[in-house]
Motif scaffolding. Sequence first.
Motif, PDB file in Angstrom:
ATOM      1  N   ARG A 150       4.365   3.181  -9.901  1.00 18.06           N
ATOM      2  CA  ARG A 150       5.590   3.986  -9.829  1.00 18.06           C
ATOM      3  C   ARG A 150       6.405   3.604  -8.602  1.00 18.06           C
ATOM      4  O   ARG A 150       7.644   3.579  -8.638  1.00 18.06           O
ATOM      5  N   CYS A 151       5.720   3.286  -7.513  1.00 24.97           N
ATOM      6  CA  CYS A 151       6.404   2.843  -6.294  1.00 24.97           C
ATOM      7  C   CYS A 151       7.185   1.562  -6.558  1.00 24.97           C
ATOM      8  O   CYS A 151       8.358   1.454  -6.204  1.00 24.97           O
ATOM      9  N   PHE A 152       6.538   0.582  -7.197  1.00 23.85           N
ATOM     10  CA  PHE A 152       7.219  -0.680  -7.501  1.00 23.85           C
ATOM     11  C   PHE A 152       8.375  -0.477  -8.472  1.00 23.85           C
ATOM     12  O   PHE A 152       9.427  -1.101  -8.330  1.00 23.85           O
ATOM     13  N   CYS A 153       8.215   0.384  -9.454  1.00 22.54           N
ATOM     14  CA  CYS A 153       9.311   0.649 -10.399  1.00 22.54           C
ATOM     15  C   CYS A 153      10.520   1.201  -9.669  1.00 22.54           C
ATOM     16  O   CYS A 153      11.654   0.811  -9.953  1.00 22.54           O
ATOM     17  N   ARG A 154      10.281   2.087  -8.729  1.00 23.02           N
ATOM     18  CA  ARG A 154      11.398   2.674  -7.983  1.00 23.02           C
ATOM     19  C   ARG A 154      12.060   1.626  -7.084  1.00 23.02           C
ATOM     20  O   ARG A 154      13.283   1.594  -6.961  1.00 23.02           O
ATOM     21  N   LEU A 155      11.258   0.765  -6.462  1.00 19.80           N
ATOM     22  CA  LEU A 155      11.842  -0.280  -5.616  1.00 19.80           C
ATOM     23  C   LEU A 155      12.662  -1.263  -6.441  1.00 19.80           C
ATOM     24  O   LEU A 155      13.698  -1.746  -6.003  1.00 19.80           O
ATOM     25  N   LYS A 156      12.193  -1.576  -7.638  1.00 21.48           N
ATOM     26  CA  LYS A 156      12.889  -2.548  -8.473  1.00 21.48           C
ATOM     27  C   LYS A 156      14.105  -1.966  -9.180  1.00 21.48           C
ATOM     28  O   LYS A 156      14.814  -2.684  -9.873  1.00 21.48           O
ATOM     29  N   ASP A 157      14.379  -0.680  -8.959  1.00 21.16           N
ATOM     30  CA  ASP A 157      15.658  -0.120  -9.394  1.00 21.16           C
ATOM     31  C   ASP A 157      16.802  -0.766  -8.614  1.00 21.16           C
ATOM     32  O   ASP A 157      17.937  -0.784  -9.070  1.00 21.16           O
TER      33      ASP A 157
ATOM     34  N   ALA B 158      15.232  -6.393   3.081  1.00 28.58           N
ATOM     35  CA  ALA B 158      15.872  -5.688   1.962  1.00 28.58           C
ATOM     36  C   ALA B 158      14.873  -4.772   1.260  1.00 28.58           C
ATOM     37  O   ALA B 158      15.224  -3.649   0.867  1.00 28.58           O
ATOM     38  N   VAL B 159      13.627  -5.214   1.118  1.00 24.77           N
ATOM     39  CA  VAL B 159      12.594  -4.378   0.500  1.00 24.77           C
ATOM     40  C   VAL B 159      12.352  -3.145   1.363  1.00 24.77           C
ATOM     41  O   VAL B 159      12.242  -2.025   0.855  1.00 24.77           O
ATOM     42  N   HIS B 160      12.289  -3.351   2.696  1.00 24.73           N
ATOM     43  CA  HIS B 160      12.111  -2.209   3.596  1.00 24.73           C
ATOM     44  C   HIS B 160      13.285  -1.236   3.510  1.00 24.73           C
ATOM     45  O   HIS B 160      13.083  -0.016   3.495  1.00 24.73           O
TER      46      HIS B 160
ATOM     47  N   LEU C 286       0.883  -1.161   0.000  1.00 24.88           N
ATOM     48  CA  LEU C 286       0.000   0.000   0.000  1.00 24.88           C
ATOM     49  C   LEU C 286       0.920   1.210   0.000  1.00 24.88           C
ATOM     50  O   LEU C 286       1.950   1.213   0.680  1.00 24.88           O
ATOM     51  N   SER C 287       0.551   2.223  -0.743  1.00 24.25           N
ATOM     52  CA  SER C 287       1.372   3.425  -0.755  1.00 24.25           C
ATOM     53  C   SER C 287       0.505   4.643  -0.513  1.00 24.25           C
ATOM     54  O   SER C 287      -0.714   4.605  -0.695  1.00 24.25           O
ATOM     55  N   ASP C 288       1.148   5.713  -0.121  1.00 28.61           N
ATOM     56  CA  ASP C 288       0.438   6.973   0.047  1.00 28.61           C
ATOM     57  C   ASP C 288       0.429   7.707  -1.297  1.00 28.61           C
ATOM     58  O   ASP C 288       1.038   7.240  -2.264  1.00 28.61           O
ATOM     59  N   PRO C 289      -0.251   8.836  -1.405  1.00 33.36           N
ATOM     60  CA  PRO C 289      -0.318   9.547  -2.691  1.00 33.36           C
ATOM     61  C   PRO C 289       1.029  10.038  -3.233  1.00 33.36           C
ATOM     62  O   PRO C 289       1.151  10.355  -4.406  1.00 33.36           O
ATOM     63  N   LEU C 290       2.058  10.054  -2.388  1.00 33.87           N
ATOM     64  CA  LEU C 290       3.387  10.487  -2.826  1.00 33.87           C
ATOM     65  C   LEU C 290       4.258   9.307  -3.256  1.00 33.87           C
ATOM     66  O   LEU C 290       5.480   9.434  -3.347  1.00 33.87           O
ATOM     67  N   CYS C 291       3.655   8.150  -3.509  1.00 33.70           N
ATOM     68  CA  CYS C 291       4.330   6.924  -3.956  1.00 33.70           C
ATOM     69  C   CYS C 291       5.141   6.237  -2.868  1.00 33.70           C
ATOM     70  O   CYS C 291       5.861   5.282  -3.149  1.00 33.70           O
ATOM     71  N   ARG C 292       5.073   6.688  -1.642  1.00 37.89           N
ATOM     72  CA  ARG C 292       5.857   6.083  -0.566  1.00 37.89           C
ATOM     73  C   ARG C 292       5.143   4.848  -0.035  1.00 37.89           C
ATOM     74  O   ARG C 292       3.982   4.931   0.365  1.00 37.89           O
ATOM     75  N   PRO C 293       5.802   3.697   0.009  1.00 41.04           N
ATOM     76  CA  PRO C 293       5.149   2.493   0.535  1.00 41.04           C
ATOM     77  C   PRO C 293       4.935   2.614   2.042  1.00 41.04           C
ATOM     78  O   PRO C 293       5.836   3.029   2.769  1.00 41.04           O
ATOM     79  N   VAL C 294       3.726   2.270   2.490  1.00 38.55           N
ATOM     80  CA  VAL C 294       3.427   2.302   3.919  1.00 38.55           C
ATOM     81  C   VAL C 294       3.181   0.899   4.472  1.00 38.55           C
ATOM     82  O   VAL C 294       3.288   0.689   5.675  1.00 38.55           O
ATOM     83  N   VAL C 295       2.846  -0.068   3.608  1.00 38.35           N
ATOM     84  CA  VAL C 295       2.688  -1.464   4.001  1.00 38.35           C
ATOM     85  C   VAL C 295       3.354  -2.319   2.929  1.00 38.35           C
ATOM     86  O   VAL C 295       3.140  -2.101   1.742  1.00 38.35           O
ATOM     87  N   LEU C 296       4.168  -3.289   3.368  1.00 35.94           N
ATOM     88  CA  LEU C 296       4.812  -4.235   2.458  1.00 35.94           C
ATOM     89  C   LEU C 296       4.584  -5.643   2.994  1.00 35.94           C
ATOM     90  O   LEU C 296       4.736  -5.889   4.190  1.00 35.94           O
ATOM     91  N   HIS C 297       4.206  -6.567   2.101  1.00 38.19           N
ATOM     92  CA  HIS C 297       3.869  -7.933   2.502  1.00 38.19           C
ATOM     93  C   HIS C 297       4.290  -8.886   1.382  1.00 38.19           C
ATOM     94  O   HIS C 297       4.148  -8.552   0.206  1.00 38.19           O
TER      95      HIS C 297
END
Length: 148
Positions: free
Chosen positions: A111-118, A136-138, A26-37
Amino acid sequence: LRRKRGEHNQAIGRSRGGRTTKIHALSDPLCRPVVLHLTPGQDADIAAAPDVLALAPPMSVLLADKGYDGDKLRGAIIRRGAKPVIPNKSNRVVIHRFNKRAYKGRNVIERCFCRLKDFRRIATRYDKLARNFLAAVHLAALVAYWLN
């Protein structure tokens, strides 16, 4: 078919592309992830929804793709005081209305996932243990979004 011991516990599963892990977020409107599972690659997206929703902060709207279209999930989102914006699956009998204009905002999570997968470590999952991979994802999320 017998599963190898511990593989499911480590969030590694078989799908058409081979051995994979899904990251639900789940991410906030600024693309920042707030929940990762994490879940194994063959698990349905909606199976992880209750766990992700339990960790979610208060929200007014929840945008999700067709993989999360289910009556139980819609009810859980409404009980939390949020409005579900989820398109209907093609085989749905009872059609729910959804705001197509609001749904266009779902690109935020992409966009959040694209940035994480960089981070190559996230894109390829070098870690054997699910807890190490989730850590590592966190860390990638912290570096990419929260430490600016």
